[in-house]
Each structure stands twice: as structure tokens, then as C-alpha cells.
Design an enzyme around this catalytic site. Sequence first.
Site, short mmCIF file in Angstrom:
data_model
loop_
_atom_site.label_atom_id
_atom_site.label_comp_id
_atom_site.label_asym_id
_atom_site.label_seq_id
_atom_site.Cartn_x
_atom_site.Cartn_y
_atom_site.Cartn_z
N ASP A 140 -7.75 -26.45 24.39
CA ASP A 140 -7.25 -26.72 25.73
C ASP A 140 -5.80 -26.32 25.95
OD1 ASP A 140 -7.16 -28.23 28.36
OD2 ASP A 140 -5.77 -29.44 27.19
N ASP A 143 -2.85 -28.20 21.32
CA ASP A 143 -3.54 -28.91 20.25
C ASP A 143 -4.89 -28.25 20.02
OD1 ASP A 143 -4.90 -29.62 22.52
OD2 ASP A 143 -4.28 -31.71 22.52
N TYR A 291 -7.47 -38.58 27.80
CA TYR A 291 -6.88 -37.51 28.59
C TYR A 291 -7.88 -36.99 29.61
CZ TYR A 291 -3.59 -37.75 24.76
OH TYR A 291 -2.68 -38.21 23.83
N GLU A 537 4.44 -27.26 27.71
CA GLU A 537 3.11 -27.04 27.16
C GLU A 537 2.29 -26.23 28.16
OE1 GLU A 537 -0.31 -29.38 24.61
OE2 GLU A 537 0.97 -30.54 25.94
#
Length: 564
Positions: A140, A143, A291, A537
Amino acid sequence: MVRRLRHTEKGGWQWWVLAGIVALVAVLSVVTVFVAQHKHRHKGGSSSSSSSSSSSPISGGKIPPANAQPPAASVSYPPSQDSGGTVYAKYAEPLKISLQFFDIQKSGKLPPDNPIEWRGDSALSDGSDAHVDLSGGMYDAGDYIKFGFPMAFTATILSWSILEYRKEYTATQQLHSVTGSLKWITDYLIKAHASENELYFQVGSPRLDHACWERAEKMDTARPSFKLDPSHPGTEVAAETSAAMAAASLVFRNDDPSYAQTLLSHATQLFAFADKHRGSYTASFPSDQLYYNSTGFEDELLWAASWMFYATKDSKYLAYATGKLAQLSAGWEKAPAWFSWDDKKPGIQVLLSRHYLFEPEESDVMVRSSLVKYGKTAEHLVCAFLPQSPTASTNRSTGGLLWVSQRNAVQHAVGSAFLAVVYADYLSSSGVKQFRCSGNSFAAKDLRAFAASQADYILGENPMSKSYLVGYGANFPQQLHHREASIPLDAATGCKDGFRWLHASAPNPHVATGALVGGPFQNDSYSDLRDNTMQNEATTYNSAAMSALLVALYANGPILPTAL
């Protein structure tokens, strides 16, 4: 790891202090910034919607074979220009760069011609805990979790952009790249839909994954699989996956009819599953779903029904998308929403305005009435985007970026800009010369100018003179929050000791080309630190929307076909 929340997150005062310091430095350096802005300003004038070119979303250049070699680094792109000679080829290079991020995010067994030398095979045993092959797909963000909900949204956006702008992807030599990335995702989604009423929506646990900082190729962390079924519904995920597969079936139906039919069969089953077994996956997995918590699933049902209608031409799906659920959940006559992985209402409004504009003589009176409402709501939506509109949104940064949330701020700007340019092309293609915002007249070219302003801001025309697209321009982020990019290829790093690379002060040893970071705070400040997940990110759906926006801007107002 970024916490994916739809609304502005409370707290985080440390980052606001940091933002203040950055802003102070910016003020003290105002002269330098001003000069830099002009020095690095990209060439090209304001956008125009006037064009006599035609673009078929289904026909066009045949997809190159899987073993085709990528184009050379130095490419001369054919100019896309309006009648006044304004050239928009400047968007071709960042488009090529943006699409490269998908190669970086690939999981599973990589192809022999994998262009990312610092990436290798990873997570080959995904799904083994459930005796299902769930290898493949894409990680995604920074990570190694595979979240099915945003991954499917990524596929839907990529498909939409290919359907409308296939000709432009071909002209920029990126059709092979974008369709290859799309198929990489849909191949995985096919695996994830293990049976008619079973859908694996996640591989990897945030608790376990975030306890390590290591290379994907060497990780040995347990990777549990999570599954939706009638006892554990997840309407929003199943519906978004249905939308992704329906849209992708349109992309592949000419070049690979058998694969397209497979996608459509899965899409049909998933829509039925999502509608029959209603419930949020957040509620089904309260302790595990940390999440991408959903705020509702009604919009995904309408979104999926809309794509199913275009894919099948079955009027029952259009009736669904314009029926009772739409009356309650389509966002008609309400304040404009912001297009994102969680809220599809703006996307539905623009997507169904296509049918409203191109086929105004809809025979079903009830359907036509709802389509009119979708069309009016889409118009209200784009009026909120335009800075000169009486109903312009005040959610903007000081430098002009649409700004809704301090975490991953660019996602709303890019998504809104893409909707604006698509709607502009719908207007031009249907012969609509102007639209009105509270009495003031605007044209398609105004929407394109707005969309270009958002793209240009992200590419470096901002108070920080910062490109938020990694690998583009002279001043892009050096410390992207990304495990794989931050760890040297030859580092003997394990789960725990790898965190030294998170806290290292040096730039990442690998450039994650195409990553679109979260972007600035509302005062246009930005901190390029690896542990600044609010701003630094990237996600696959950010890159999908950015690629869609860039190819649409390169297209410069084509005359689109009247049917998908």
C-alpha cells in the site's frame, strides 16, 4: 506508517510546531524562494479545452506484449496543443515518472524484466495460512501490508483514466506501463475473490508489520490473511472491488476478451455479495481494522453500480445507481464532498454526468430525473473547485493547493483536479460551451486551468519550490517514509535493527521514483523527514490519481466518445 483517516486528525502538535519553524525559515528566505520559483517554473501557458482530436477509450493502440522493452530514457513526446499553439507535452515526463511507483510497490514473483534493480521477489507465501494463493498485488505505502480496499480504488482510477485517455497514454508511450500495473492488481483481485461470497481483503497485520523495519525480500514476519464472507461482511470493500473489475473489464475487452469476461464475472458476483450482505468491514473486524476505516458503504454501492452499468449496459444497474439508495446517499443538494478512497460520491456525480450529458434523452423518467440531479450536483462540485467562483471552497493552502487534511493533503487536491479535467472534457465533448456558478459563467477551459494549477503546484510551482513527486525536478523529497527505499541493498538488516535506517539522517539510498508524498501543511510548509508520515509517505492511490490527472492534462481537451 501513516494513519489513514478521512478527516483531519486531532493532536499532532509536534508537527505544527515543526511547521511553524519551517514557515519562519521560509519567510526569512522569501527573496530566494521567489527567485527559485521563477527559475524552476515549467514552460507552458494556461489550459484550453478546444481541440478537434478524438479519443476512443476502448480502441486505439494494441497493448504491447508483456516482454516488450520499456522506452529509452530520452523520449521526444508529440506535442499536445490547442489552436493557439500552447504546448502541454510538459506533463508527459512527470506522467512517465508517476507510473514507475507501481513497479516499486509490486509484491510476489516479479517479472524477468522488472525495471527496479533494488526490488526482488517477496511475500511469495501470502495466503498460506488460509490455503489460498494470495501472492502478488501491491504494497500500500511505505510498509508491506496489502490493503484490498485502497488497492481496488487504485485499479478503478487507473481504469477510468485509460478509458478516457487511451490515445494519450499511447502517444506518451505509457500504455504498456499503465495497463501492466493495472493487470498486476486485477490478477491479485481475482485470486482474492476465492469464491462467490468470499473475498480476502487484507494480507498482513499492522501490529506485526510495523514492529519491523526491513526489506520486503527478507521479511519473515507472520502475514495473516483476512476474509469477508456472509458472516463477516464488508460491503465497501466488495463493492469497490466490483467497481475495479468492472472498469478494468472495459479496458481489456478488445485486447483480451477472455480476461475481460473473467473480470466482469467476478465484478457481477462481488456486486451481488456486497449488496446482499450489507455491513462495514470496519465493524466486522473491529480489533484488526486499524487503518482505512470506512465512514460508510452506500457510496461504494452506487459507485460499483455505475461501473457495472457502463461495463454491461444493463439498465438494472443504472436504475440501482439512480434509485432509492441514491435518493438517500448520493449527496445531491449538499455541500461538495472530497473524492478519496473513502468517499466516492464526487466520483459518482462526475461519472454519471457523462451519461447525463451524452445521452440526455434517457427514456426512463425516474432515471432521467436522478441523472439531472447528478448533473447539477457535479456542476456544484466543480464550482467549488474554481477559485473565482462565488461558491469556491475556502479549503486551500496559502499557495493555492486544495487542502482538506493535514495528513496526506495532496490526495484531495489531485483527486479533485482529475474530476475537474474529466468533467471539462465531458462538457467539451457534449458541446456545452459554459456552465454557471451562482450566476457567474465559466467554461471547460477554466476547469482545466484549475486542474493544471494543482498539478503545477505539486510539481514545484509552490512557495517551497518543492516537487512532491519523487524523482521529478531538482528539489524532490530525499527521505521518503518507505522501508525498501531507505535500506541499502547490501545491508545485513533484520526486523528490529533495521530501525536505524528509519532514523538515519542521510537521504534514502534508493530513489522511489514516482512516489507522490503527502505534501504540505496549509501554510505551504513541508518537512522532509523520514518519520514525518503526515507529509512524507506515499500511497499507490496517490500515484494513480496523479497519473490520471497528468495524462488528462496532456490530452488538452480531447473530444471524447459518447459511450464507454
